[in-house]
Design an enzyme around this catalytic site. Structure first.
Site, PDB file in Angstrom:
ATOM      1  N   HIS A   1      -9.488  -3.524  10.032  1.00  0.00           N
ATOM      2  CA  HIS A   1      -9.459  -3.341   8.582  1.00  0.00           C
ATOM      3  C   HIS A   1      -9.958  -4.585   7.832  1.00  0.00           C
ATOM      4  O   HIS A   1     -10.318  -4.474   6.659  1.00  0.00           O
ATOM      5  CB  HIS A   1      -8.041  -3.025   8.111  1.00  0.00           C
ATOM      6  CG  HIS A   1      -7.739  -1.564   7.994  1.00  0.00           C
ATOM      7  ND1 HIS A   1      -8.575  -0.666   7.368  1.00  0.00           N
ATOM      8  CD2 HIS A   1      -6.664  -0.835   8.409  1.00  0.00           C
ATOM      9  CE1 HIS A   1      -8.038   0.543   7.395  1.00  0.00           C
ATOM     10  NE2 HIS A   1      -6.876   0.474   8.035  1.00  0.00           N
TER      11      HIS A   1
ATOM     12  N   GLU B   1       0.850  -1.184   0.000  1.00  0.00           N
ATOM     13  CA  GLU B   1       0.000   0.000   0.000  1.00  0.00           C
ATOM     14  C   GLU B   1       0.891   1.241   0.000  1.00  0.00           C
ATOM     15  O   GLU B   1       1.839   1.325   0.794  1.00  0.00           O
ATOM     16  CB  GLU B   1      -0.916   0.026   1.234  1.00  0.00           C
ATOM     17  CG  GLU B   1      -1.909   1.172   1.193  1.00  0.00           C
ATOM     18  CD  GLU B   1      -2.907   1.169   2.349  1.00  0.00           C
ATOM     19  OE1 GLU B   1      -3.733   2.093   2.396  1.00  0.00           O
ATOM     20  OE2 GLU B   1      -2.855   0.255   3.190  1.00  0.00           O
TER      21      GLU B   1
ATOM     22  N   HIS C   1      -6.529  -1.706  15.212  1.00  0.00           N
ATOM     23  CA  HIS C   1      -6.778  -0.961  13.970  1.00  0.00           C
ATOM     24  C   HIS C   1      -6.591  -1.865  12.754  1.00  0.00           C
ATOM     25  O   HIS C   1      -7.458  -1.928  11.869  1.00  0.00           O
ATOM     26  CB  HIS C   1      -5.834   0.235  13.896  1.00  0.00           C
ATOM     27  CG  HIS C   1      -5.996   1.071  12.666  1.00  0.00           C
ATOM     28  ND1 HIS C   1      -6.776   2.189  12.632  1.00  0.00           N
ATOM     29  CD2 HIS C   1      -5.474   0.932  11.417  1.00  0.00           C
ATOM     30  CE1 HIS C   1      -6.741   2.715  11.410  1.00  0.00           C
ATOM     31  NE2 HIS C   1      -5.945   1.964  10.661  1.00  0.00           N
ATOM     32  N   GLU C   2      -5.458  -2.551  12.703  1.00  0.00           N
ATOM     33  CA  GLU C   2      -5.182  -3.375  11.524  1.00  0.00           C
ATOM     34  C   GLU C   2      -6.146  -4.558  11.441  1.00  0.00           C
ATOM     35  O   GLU C   2      -6.567  -4.936  10.344  1.00  0.00           O
ATOM     36  CB  GLU C   2      -3.731  -3.852  11.530  1.00  0.00           C
ATOM     37  CG  GLU C   2      -2.695  -2.740  11.617  1.00  0.00           C
ATOM     38  CD  GLU C   2      -2.867  -1.655  10.560  1.00  0.00           C
ATOM     39  OE1 GLU C   2      -3.354  -1.953   9.444  1.00  0.00           O
ATOM     40  OE2 GLU C   2      -2.523  -0.495  10.853  1.00  0.00           O
TER      41      GLU C   2
ATOM     42  N   GLY D   1       3.335   2.350  10.409  1.00  0.00           N
ATOM     43  CA  GLY D   1       3.151   1.688  11.686  1.00  0.00           C
ATOM     44  C   GLY D   1       2.842   0.227  11.511  1.00  0.00           C
ATOM     45  O   GLY D   1       3.394  -0.634  12.200  1.00  0.00           O
ATOM     46  N   ALA D   2       1.945  -0.075  10.563  1.00  0.00           N
ATOM     47  CA  ALA D   2       1.547  -1.458  10.309  1.00  0.00           C
ATOM     48  C   ALA D   2       0.741  -1.484   9.031  1.00  0.00           C
ATOM     49  O   ALA D   2       0.333  -0.451   8.502  1.00  0.00           O
ATOM     50  CB  ALA D   2       0.737  -2.013  11.484  1.00  0.00           C
ATOM     51  N   MET D   3       0.478  -2.707   8.535  1.00  0.00           N
ATOM     52  CA  MET D   3      -0.251  -2.866   7.284  1.00  0.00           C
ATOM     53  C   MET D   3      -1.203  -4.050   7.391  1.00  0.00           C
ATOM     54  O   MET D   3      -0.833  -5.137   7.831  1.00  0.00           O
ATOM     55  CB  MET D   3       0.740  -3.085   6.124  1.00  0.00           C
ATOM     56  CG  MET D   3       0.075  -3.283   4.783  1.00  0.00           C
ATOM     57  SD  MET D   3      -0.945  -1.851   4.334  1.00  0.00           S
ATOM     58  CE  MET D   3      -2.165  -2.663   3.292  1.00  0.00           C
ATOM     59  N   GLU D   4      -2.446  -3.832   6.942  1.00  0.00           N
ATOM     60  CA  GLU D   4      -3.549  -4.769   7.183  1.00  0.00           C
ATOM     61  C   GLU D   4      -3.694  -5.847   6.124  1.00  0.00           C
ATOM     62  O   GLU D   4      -4.788  -6.393   5.932  1.00  0.00           O
ATOM     63  CB  GLU D   4      -4.860  -3.987   7.273  1.00  0.00           C
ATOM     64  CG  GLU D   4      -5.364  -3.383   5.951  1.00  0.00           C
ATOM     65  CD  GLU D   4      -4.921  -1.960   5.706  1.00  0.00           C
ATOM     66  OE1 GLU D   4      -5.533  -1.265   4.869  1.00  0.00           O
ATOM     67  OE2 GLU D   4      -3.947  -1.533   6.348  1.00  0.00           O
ATOM     68  N   ASN D   5      -2.640  -6.229   5.418  1.00  0.00           N
ATOM     69  CA  ASN D   5      -2.733  -7.251   4.385  1.00  0.00           C
ATOM     70  C   ASN D   5      -3.617  -8.416   4.836  1.00  0.00           C
ATOM     71  O   ASN D   5      -3.507  -8.900   5.959  1.00  0.00           O
ATOM     72  CB  ASN D   5      -1.343  -7.812   4.061  1.00  0.00           C
ATOM     73  CG  ASN D   5      -0.298  -6.725   3.959  1.00  0.00           C
ATOM     74  OD1 ASN D   5      -0.357  -5.870   3.101  1.00  0.00           O
ATOM     75  ND2 ASN D   5       0.657  -6.757   4.883  1.00  0.00           N
TER      76      ASN D   5
END
Length: 852
Positions: free
Chosen positions: A294, A122, A290-291, A254-258
């Site tokens: 998502h 992303e 949060h992730e 911070g992070a990624m919701e893959n």
């Protein structure tokens, strides 16, 4: 300078993709410098458009071979991708490319972090992995085979099969390419089972490096609590057989919701009482939630195009704020959220980087992962819920999930479900998504014959590209208190929809004291002439926790502004009001700690600027120091008893109750240290048995100029822990005296452990300097030059990180002519650099467009 000025993308020019994708199969042969990616993609013409030009995004790829339905083709390749004739019928595209993950310092696409392969796709990183229509409205299920010599091979979805040196994964849920993920490394897992409300058994794994084993327990616990909460509050159950999280050291975000494989900056996963602070634990809890959230608000329903980014991010931030409030304290959480909003988003709205929650154009989408999209986007969701009520909100969300599951949606789709579920016309409310700037509510009042009337005017200041603003729908939560402190009108939501409106309350026996904008019901600036006595009254009697805190904040702000502009001494009435607040043991310790905190230097600079006064960063810093010292002395009898009372017996717990006590205890310690030359803080540092206390005492010692010996001991103890050392780097420059801040930052950039290509370490030092407002704005311009030099250097290897940190300059037009000239010169120097990235070119161009 950039090689060419790229044409900005416009929301108004959106066009559906010419082809859709039914299935993607990827095969990776991993190698640090020569990874081969074989892609087999089933395309079909999109019936929603007659356009049939076949274009696939691709950057930095070496094409080995390509075919359509088995027939080799020779595409026309450009730096942005490839074009090729394609049939007006379903077909299979096959391509093999080669990439070099080890050389990918931008940390987008497939790259390496200390021997681990990982991805960040992303917003537009997948095009650096293979040729593909890399846009969020193209969704497809993915099959992935990974071949490599590392023991753990992960991708999205469910595991299919594995053997020595290979693993296969299948993700049945259609997703856009930005949600693709791959990880390969020497990893160990902290694991646990979870059974959804639908009976699905899910294997949960938090993957870390072997040296970090034992530091993921809290992350796993936060994940389980997030999954339960989403079922109970939103009715959303998880939909795969496995949920993996991987901690990565080198990560831009911070992070990624893959889907099914979240990739996290390690600072938001790893924690132990000895190495993580209370704030670290809270951030881990919040970002894990949060992730995970998502999965439904971002993955199952994604955004049609990147202009709709706030649709997934604003909604998911609002959801993680709800979760954190339920898990901890709604009152404290709301105050902290507003502090963040004002510090980051109000600042953004007031400067050259202002943009609507849904932008209408961009050159580089990475530059719009902003506080406006995230935090203001969440505030818009909160206002919507306040206007339609909790039941209306729940009905609309249920309809949203039912209607748009598996789709790429728009803001129009989002608002339509609310209109259909509640019958409410949201045409005027939609302006919140299209108008930039922070609205101002100007309030006056009168009282006559038992009737109290509020007269309200709304106005949104001009922003770049938007001069005239139309009235918004603003929910203004109001309560009224009698002169004896009783609440005579409980919280009532007034809907301000016109440029000027009046609202009356009848049947009152005496002129009430208004409590306005309760719970910060809208992201606005409230302007009302009042007195210090009224603020002290609200601090003592208001039943709304946010407004009780806000009364104290405005008291402090007005005292500081008076000190800065007239040289006045600290107002004893303010000091007495704070003393009374501290003595109120019915108040949450965390609330008292927040109420004790003074407005920040940037907050005061913006307040002065808004009043037509040119802010002097050094004068602001000096006034805050003077008021802190006055608080220390005036409340001297309170500090030691409060410090003892707030001790937390027993083993360390990161829970809200103990964290609040530690926050208030450390605040008391800060004032004690000002009176005893740091003696109390040294004793606290020596006996600390957790990182919150250790780093809290060290911060206090730095603030009173007594920190060097403790800094050396801290470094000797923690030199092998990269995340703890990030704190060591950051605190030195952010807490340095203004006259020493730039030299401190320079010294730290020469430290042997300053790995500037690591985003966390770079942010710790360069970001730390920009956070030290008086130091960064040194009148010599040395701070500007140092930051500019490092931004240009970082831009060559990691444009995304460099561009995001250029916001250090976003307030430059509000300062004096000398500082403006120096900042403009620094920005012009960046803009003139040969080979400047598109990311940085857009940001600097927008900053310079402010003039001044």
């Amino acid at each position: 300078m950039t090689d060419a000025a790229p044409h900005p993308l416009l929301l108004a020019e959106y066009a559906p993709p010419a082809y859709l994708v039914d299935k993607v199969s990827l095969r990776f042969h991993l190698h640090p410098t020569a990874t081969r990616v074989q892609a087999t993609i089933a395309f079909r013409p999109n019936p929603a458009t007659a356009e049939r030009r076949f274009f696939l995004h691709g950057e930095g790829l070496t094409l080995i071979a390509a075919s359509i339905d088995g027939t080799p083709v020779t595409p026309d390749i450009t730096p942005e991708g490839l074009r090729c004739p394609a049939p007006d019928a379903p077909f299979t595209w096959q391509a093999e490319v080669e990439i070099a993950p080890q050389e990918n310092t931008a940390l987008e696409g497939l790259y390496m972090s200390n021997g681990m392969y990982c991805t960040q796709c992303e917003a537009e990183g997948f095009r650096k992995i293979t040729y593909y229509p890399d846009r969020p409205d193209v969704m497809a299920p993915f099959d992935v085979r990974i071949e490599g010599d590392l023991p753990v091979l992960l991708s999205n979805g469910n595991p299919v099969a594995q053997g020595p040196g290979w693993a296969e994964w299948h993700d049945p849920w259609p997703k856009p390419a930005y949600l693709f993920a791959l990880v390969a490394g020497d990893l160990v897992a902290t694991s646990g089972p979870f059974t959804t409300c639908e009976g699905r058994k899910v294997d949960l794994n938090i993957w870390v490096r072997p040296a970090d084993d034992g530091k993921a327990d809290y992350a796993l616990d936060a994940l389980i609590r997030s999954m339960k909460w989403d079922e109970e509050v939103y009715g959303r159950a998880y939909d795969l057989d496995v949920f993996n999280i991987v901690a990565v050291d080198d990560f831009n975000m911070g992070a990624m919701e893959n889907k099914g494989l979240n990739i996290f900056n390690s600072r938001y996963v790893l924690a132990s009482p000895e190495t993580a602070t209370d704030r670290d634990y809270e951030n881990i809890e919040r970002i894990i939630a949060h992730e995970y959230f998502h999965n439904w608000t971002g993955n199952r329903i994604t955004c049609r195009d990147w202009f709709q980014l706030c649709l997934k991010e604003g909604l998911t931030v609002f959801r993680d704020q709800q979760f954190a409030g339920d898990a901890r304290s709604h009152a404290v959480k709301r105050i902290e959220d507003v502090i963040t909003l004002r510090a980051r988003q109000f600042r953004e709205d007031a400067g050259p980087l202002a943009h609507p929650v849904r932008p209408e154009s961009y050159t580089e989408i990475n530059n719009f992962y902003t506080a406006t999209v995230y935090e203001k986007g969440a505030e818009v969701i909160g206002m919507l819920r306040r206007l339609v009520g909790p039941e209306g909100y729940d009905a609309a969300l249920t309809l949203y999930f039912d209607r748009h599951d598996g789709q790429a949606a728009t803001i129009e789709d989002w608002l339509k479900v609310f209109e259909d579920a509640t019958g409410r016309d949201l045409g005027q409310f939609k302006r919140w998504y299209s108008q930039a700037g922070t609205p101002r509510l100007s309030v006056t009042d009168d009282f006559k014959d038992g009737t109290y009337t509020l007269h309200i005017k709304q106005q949104t200041p001009p922003t770049l590209g938007q001069a005239d603003k139309e009235p918004l729908v603003i929910p203004l939560a109001v309560g009224l208190l009698s002169p004896n402190g009783d609440e005579v009108v409980p919280t009532t939501v007034l809907e301000v929809t016109e440029s000027a409106q009046s609202f009356s309350f009848d049947g009152l026996g005496a002129r009430p004291i208004p409590s306005l904008l309760r719970d910060f019901s809208a992201p606005v600036v409230l302007e009302r002439t009042t007195t210090a006595q009224e603020r002290a009254f609200l601090l003592a009697h208001d039943t709304d926790p946010f407004n009780k805190w806000e009364a104290g904040r405005i008291l402090a702000r007005d005292v500081l502004i008076d000190m800065i502009t007239t040289g006045a001494d600290p107002d004893p009435a303010y000091l007495d009001a704070i003393a009374a607040m501290l003595r109120d043991t019915a108040l949450d310790p965390a609330f008292r700690a927040l109420a004790l905190r003074l407005p920040g230097e940037d907050d005061l600079a913006e307040t002065l600027h808004g009043r037509g006064i040119v802010p002097d960063p050094l004068a602001i810093h000096a006034a805050r120091e003077t008021l802190k010292t006055a608080l220390s002395a005036h409340l001297d009898p309170l500090w030691a008893p409060l410090y003892r009372e707030m001790a937390c017996p027993g083993p360390y717990s990161p829970g809200a109750q103990d964290a609040g006590r530690r926050a208030l205890r450390l605040a008391a310690l800060g004032h004690m240290a000002r009176l005893d030359d740091g003696q109390s803080a040294r004793a606290h540092f020596d006996t600390a048995d957790n990182m919150t206390d250790e780093i809290g005492a060290l911060s206090v010692l730095l603030e009173v100029g007594q920190g060097q010996a403790a800094l050396d001991r801290f470094a000797a103890r923690w030199s092998g822990d990269r995340l703890v050392m990030d704190k060591w780097f950051a605190m030195q420059v952010s807490l340095a005296a203004p006259e020493h801040a730039v030299d401190c930052a320079k010294m730290l950039t020469e430290h042997s452990d300053f790995n500037w290509k690591n985003p966390n370490r770079f942010r710790a030092v360069i970001g730390g300097l920009s956070m030290n407002a008086a130091g960064f704005h040194d009148p010599s311009g040395a701070g500007y030059d140092l930051v500019a030099d490092w931004l240009m250097r970082m831009d060559q290897v990691n444009p995304q990180t460099a561009a995001r940190m250029s916001t250090a300059f976003e307030t430059w037009p509000r300062y004096d002519a000398g500082r403006r000239a120096l900042m403009r010169a620094a920005l012009a120097r960046i803009a003139g650099r040969e080979g400047l990235s598109r990311d940085m070119g857009e940001m600097v161009g927008r900053l310079l467009a402010a003039g001044g």
